[in-house]
Design a protein around this motif. Sequence first.
Motif, PDB file in Angstrom:
ATOM      1  N   GLU A  29       0.843  -1.184   0.000  1.00 12.46           N
ATOM      2  CA  GLU A  29       0.000   0.000   0.000  1.00 12.46           C
ATOM      3  C   GLU A  29       0.885   1.242   0.000  1.00 12.46           C
ATOM      4  O   GLU A  29       1.933   1.279   0.640  1.00 12.46           O
ATOM      5  CB  GLU A  29      -0.910   0.015   1.231  1.00 12.46           C
ATOM      6  N   ASP A  32       3.007   2.801   3.147  1.00 12.40           N
ATOM      7  CA  ASP A  32       3.176   1.796   4.197  1.00 12.40           C
ATOM      8  C   ASP A  32       4.472   2.053   4.948  1.00 12.40           C
ATOM      9  O   ASP A  32       5.555   2.006   4.388  1.00 12.40           O
ATOM     10  CB  ASP A  32       3.184   0.401   3.569  1.00 12.40           C
ATOM     11  N   SER A  88      -3.989   1.280   8.108  1.00 10.34           N
ATOM     12  CA  SER A  88      -4.218   0.457   6.924  1.00 10.34           C
ATOM     13  C   SER A  88      -5.490  -0.364   7.107  1.00 10.34           C
ATOM     14  O   SER A  88      -5.767  -0.874   8.199  1.00 10.34           O
ATOM     15  CB  SER A  88      -3.021  -0.480   6.702  1.00 10.34           C
ATOM     16  N   VAL A  89      -6.277  -0.470   6.055  1.00  7.65           N
ATOM     17  CA  VAL A  89      -7.500  -1.279   6.112  1.00  7.65           C
ATOM     18  C   VAL A  89      -7.145  -2.753   6.227  1.00  7.65           C
ATOM     19  O   VAL A  89      -7.766  -3.506   6.983  1.00  7.65           O
ATOM     20  CB  VAL A  89      -8.370  -1.031   4.866  1.00  7.65           C
ATOM     21  N   THR A  90      -6.108  -3.179   5.518  1.00  5.98           N
ATOM     22  CA  THR A  90      -5.730  -4.596   5.514  1.00  5.98           C
ATOM     23  C   THR A  90      -4.852  -4.973   6.699  1.00  5.98           C
ATOM     24  O   THR A  90      -4.873  -6.105   7.152  1.00  5.98           O
ATOM     25  CB  THR A  90      -5.001  -4.950   4.207  1.00  5.98           C
ATOM     26  N   SER A  91      -4.050  -4.013   7.221  1.00  5.31           N
ATOM     27  CA  SER A  91      -3.169  -4.275   8.367  1.00  5.31           C
ATOM     28  C   SER A  91      -3.281  -3.105   9.333  1.00  5.31           C
ATOM     29  O   SER A  91      -2.456  -2.177   9.293  1.00  5.31           O
ATOM     30  CB  SER A  91      -1.715  -4.442   7.907  1.00  5.31           C
TER      31      SER A  91
END
Length: 199
Positions: A29, A32, A88-91
């Motif tokens: 991303e 990041d 982060s949406v994923t992490s």
Amino acid sequence: MAELPLYNCYYGSSEAGAMTLTRVEPGQEAGDLGEPLPGVRVRLTEGELQVQSSSLALGRFGPGTGGRPVPVAGPDGWYRTGDLARRSVTSPDRPLLYGRAAAVINVAGEKVSPAEVEQVIARHPGVLDVSVAAAADEVRGEVPVARIVLRPGAVLSGLVDWCRAELAPQQMPRAFEPVDRIPRSATGKALRKPPQDDR
């Protein structure tokens, strides 16, 4: 021969040195920050990235300090970096850096990050380089304006349509100026000036 993973020292500052590492891999991303190094803690407070580090400078000297070091960290021990980040949406444990607090454009009370607008515009296939900055506006207070270096054959009208589809209304630049190059500092950072400043 054994393969060794590569890591970027993604984030650091003069006050704290290197603070995070991130693995070099496809699909990361944008912004990041990676994993904090040992001895480094990070937190987000009202969208600003703050850090504690065992290597944080005790203070800084400068004009008006009376020859005494001014503490870098606040009374709570956290250093306010002035950098903007979000989860982060994923992490969720990994913050994503997206701009500087001092560069935020206040569009009628809506906060707009020039870096986020630049990232969207830079994805357009006709754009070689871009810089977004604030310009004064009688109604909204400030509005984004964009300097664009276009690829040969690219047309500005196509980019404007792209931005209308990709950006929120407050993020939409109110002016686009094609230029031959974007002035940058010695470290590669765009020198943000609104287009009308050169006229």
